[in-house]
Design an enzyme around this catalytic site. Sequence first.
Site, PDB file in Angstrom:
ATOM      1  N   ASN A  91       0.799  -1.221   0.000  1.00  0.00           N
ATOM      2  CA  ASN A  91       0.000   0.000   0.000  1.00  0.00           C
ATOM      3  C   ASN A  91       0.835   1.276   0.000  1.00  0.00           C
ATOM      4  OD1 ASN A  91      -2.448   1.730   0.638  1.00  0.00           O
ATOM      5  ND2 ASN A  91      -1.274   1.998   2.524  1.00  0.00           N
ATOM      6  N   TYR A 119       4.208  10.730 -10.562  1.00  0.00           N
ATOM      7  CA  TYR A 119       3.354   9.787  -9.838  1.00  0.00           C
ATOM      8  C   TYR A 119       2.669   8.822 -10.812  1.00  0.00           C
ATOM      9  CZ  TYR A 119      -0.168   8.326  -6.370  1.00  0.00           C
ATOM     10  OH  TYR A 119      -0.980   7.617  -5.503  1.00  0.00           O
ATOM     11  N   ALA A 134       3.705   7.984 -13.751  1.00  0.00           N
ATOM     12  CA  ALA A 134       4.722   7.093 -14.308  1.00  0.00           C
ATOM     13  C   ALA A 134       5.077   5.973 -13.332  1.00  0.00           C
ATOM     14  CB  ALA A 134       5.971   7.896 -14.664  1.00  0.00           C
ATOM     15  N   ILE A 147     -10.401   9.423  -3.058  1.00  0.00           N
ATOM     16  CA  ILE A 147     -10.720   8.760  -1.801  1.00  0.00           C
ATOM     17  C   ILE A 147     -10.446   9.745  -0.663  1.00  0.00           C
ATOM     18  CG2 ILE A 147     -10.223   6.819  -0.272  1.00  0.00           C
ATOM     19  CD1 ILE A 147     -11.462   5.966  -2.940  1.00  0.00           C
TER      20      ILE A 147
END
Length: 253
Positions: free
Chosen positions: A92, A160, A162, A193
């Site tokens: 994560n 980000y 990429a 989110i």
Amino acid sequence: MLESFTLQGLAVVTGAANGIGRASALALARAGADLELLDLEREPLERLANEAAALGRRVEPIVCDCTDSAALESAHARLARALGPVRMLFNNVGQSARERSSAFAESTEDTWRFVVEVSLFTTMRMSRLVVPDMIARGDGCIVNMSTESAFYGDVGLVDYAAAKMGVIGFTRALARELAPQGVRVNAVAPGAIRTRAHDRLPAAVIDRIRNSVPLGFVGEPEDVAHVVAFLLSDASRYMTGQTLLVDGGRWMI
């Protein structure tokens, strides 16, 4: 919860202390998994560990920087001694450049390297630690964190996007390599989110994001956590190499 969503064995969650990591760890604990929780933030990590332990699970929280290879190897060795082999891994940890985000023409290489390190190399690094044992046992499941931005190409997030598209390529290649050994690898790609980073955005930006979502609302960490639990369970036993977008329909495949 359906029987097929019941989990058995040890799950590792990186970047576990807050947001999607926290929600996913609790979802896995409720489904039956023991937990190894890795994060840099000690206090929220320990609170999470106490909550998961109250559900009757074995839990080992470890304060660890996943960009530090030696620290991660040490944490993995400690985990093996405390709780045994890893059956499930949720990679994560990751982030964008955040306050250093800029148009590509104004960006710098040190920022790119930071974003790629924390968002791609951490995923590869933790996977490399658990995969040999999964192969030896002929059993295991990995879920990697990507992002809708890898597909959508949001302005100001070139590095980000990429890095997180790299996560998708890594997921597909590793899934094909490990499928004959009975190990599955999938990814999730969240859209908007409600996390700490999201809540720091100006109201006008949040309104713009919400208006771009066909379902008309910003998701909660639990919306992603439920998908992670599904992908780590036998309910998804015929899925590998896939990326599931959890974004309210903003990007449709």
